[in-house]
Design an enzyme around this catalytic site. Structure first.
Site, PDB file in Angstrom:
ATOM      1  N   ASP A   1       2.223  15.158  11.148  1.00 39.63           N
ATOM      2  CA  ASP A   1       2.573  14.816   9.771  1.00 39.63           C
ATOM      3  C   ASP A   1       1.322  14.846   8.898  1.00 39.63           C
ATOM      4  O   ASP A   1       1.101  13.978   8.068  1.00 39.63           O
ATOM      5  CB  ASP A   1       3.231  13.435   9.715  1.00 39.63           C
ATOM      6  CG  ASP A   1       3.902  13.170   8.360  1.00 39.63           C
ATOM      7  OD1 ASP A   1       4.252  14.154   7.679  1.00 39.63           O
ATOM      8  OD2 ASP A   1       4.053  12.000   7.998  1.00 39.63           O
TER       9      ASP A   1
ATOM     10  N   VAL B   1       3.760  -0.359   4.447  1.00 42.19           N
ATOM     11  CA  VAL B   1       2.393  -0.717   4.806  1.00 42.19           C
ATOM     12  C   VAL B   1       1.842  -1.666   3.748  1.00 42.19           C
ATOM     13  O   VAL B   1       1.970  -1.406   2.546  1.00 42.19           O
ATOM     14  CB  VAL B   1       1.489   0.527   4.919  1.00 42.19           C
ATOM     15  CG1 VAL B   1       0.073   0.118   5.323  1.00 42.19           C
ATOM     16  CG2 VAL B   1       2.054   1.520   5.925  1.00 42.19           C
TER      17      VAL B   1
ATOM     18  N   LEU C   1       0.813  -1.211   0.000  1.00 48.32           N
ATOM     19  CA  LEU C   1       0.000   0.000   0.000  1.00 48.32           C
ATOM     20  C   LEU C   1       0.848   1.262   0.000  1.00 48.32           C
ATOM     21  O   LEU C   1       0.474   2.263  -0.602  1.00 48.32           O
ATOM     22  CB  LEU C   1      -0.937   0.017   1.211  1.00 48.32           C
ATOM     23  CG  LEU C   1      -1.964  -1.111   1.284  1.00 48.32           C
ATOM     24  CD1 LEU C   1      -2.791  -0.979   2.563  1.00 48.32           C
ATOM     25  CD2 LEU C   1      -2.868  -1.104   0.057  1.00 48.32           C
ATOM     26  N   GLY C   2       1.983   1.236   0.677  1.00 53.05           N
ATOM     27  CA  GLY C   2       2.793   2.444   0.750  1.00 53.05           C
ATOM     28  C   GLY C   2       4.011   2.236   1.616  1.00 53.05           C
ATOM     29  O   GLY C   2       4.207   1.178   2.204  1.00 53.05           O
TER      30      GLY C   2
ATOM     31  N   GLY D   1       9.239   6.970   5.938  1.00 52.47           N
ATOM     32  CA  GLY D   1      10.431   7.040   6.752  1.00 52.47           C
ATOM     33  C   GLY D   1      10.442   6.071   7.912  1.00 52.47           C
ATOM     34  O   GLY D   1      11.463   5.910   8.575  1.00 52.47           O
TER      35      GLY D   1
ATOM     36  N   LYS E   1       1.534  -2.398   9.210  1.00 54.27           N
ATOM     37  CA  LYS E   1       2.650  -1.461   9.097  1.00 54.27           C
ATOM     38  C   LYS E   1       3.891  -2.128   9.681  1.00 54.27           C
ATOM     39  O   LYS E   1       3.948  -2.414  10.879  1.00 54.27           O
ATOM     40  CB  LYS E   1       2.356  -0.159   9.833  1.00 54.27           C
ATOM     41  CG  LYS E   1       3.451   0.890   9.661  1.00 54.27           C
ATOM     42  CD  LYS E   1       3.031   2.227  10.248  1.00 54.27           C
ATOM     43  CE  LYS E   1       4.080   3.301  10.011  1.00 54.27           C
ATOM     44  NZ  LYS E   1       3.658   4.620  10.527  1.00 54.27           N
TER      45      LYS E   1
END
Length: 212
Positions: free
Chosen positions: A202, A91, A83-84, A87, A106
């Protein structure tokens, strides 16, 4: 109207890239080449291009948390898609073989967990995230460790949708005023609740999911 979901699982100042933002490339279509799944080189390259402050060494470390479709964590969580990444780690979308449902996992970069301070921050992030029980905030379920693979990870609610970054890109960088206001209102509702426990630090379009 789309309903946003704030990515509260990432509470630090860590840039995040999503497969969603590279044209929806799916990890099902990736084969292993040189330690990185085919196509992941493009994902990492685009991520670094958009976040110039990131040390290129991050690309190499990402290899340690790159999993393939079909990989299984703890004999339970079967990886179906990347998914992604950012830093802090990567995921994945996984299928929980015990409960028979999709979740997100994650996986943390090993370098972030080598010191006692880093591990304490990681556990604290999970503990705080578990307290957040609000409709527009992604639910964090549990903290786990796969000792055989040397990976620590936590499981989260899986959310279908697009990142706000992708939605803006698909819309030419602008949204209709009523849609923008609706997303902003829902985001403010989520933050008002979350700020009872933590500050996100963030908040950006890449970390906001817009559901169908």
């Amino acid at each position: 109207m789309p309903e946003e979901r704030s990515g509260m699982n990432n509470l630090g100042n860590d840039p995040t890239g999503f497969a969603d933002d590279t044209g929806g490339r799916n990890a099902r279509d990736m084969a292993s080449v040189g330690g990185l799944p085919t196509g992941a080189e493009d994902v990492v390259g685009r991520f670094l291009a958009e976040a110039g402050e990131v040390d290129p060494g991050l690309v190499q470390e990402q290899q340690s948390v790159m999993l393939q479709p079909g990989d299984v964590l703890l004999g339970r969580f079967e990886v179906t898609a990347l998914l992604g990444f950012g830093g802090m780690g990567a995921v994945y979308r996984v299928n929980d073989r015990v409960l028979g449902e999709d979740r997100a996992v994650k996986v943390m970069l090993p370098s972030l967990l080598r010191s006692d301070t880093a591990r304490e921050r990681f556990v604290s992030e999970v503990r705080i995230s578990q307290q957040l029980n609000q409709d527009r905030i992604v639910r964090v379920h549990d903290l786990n460790e796969d000792r055989e693979r040397g990976l620590q990870f936590f499981t989260m609610e899986y959310v279908e949708g697009r990142t706000l970054h992708r939605l803006l890109s698909d819309s030419g960088g602008r949204l209709p005023a009523d849609q923008a206001l609706d997303i902003t209102r829902q985001l403010c509702d989520a933050l008002e609740y979350a700020h009872q426990y933590t500050v996100h630090r963030d908040l950006k379009p890449q970390n906001i999911m817009v559901r169908p």
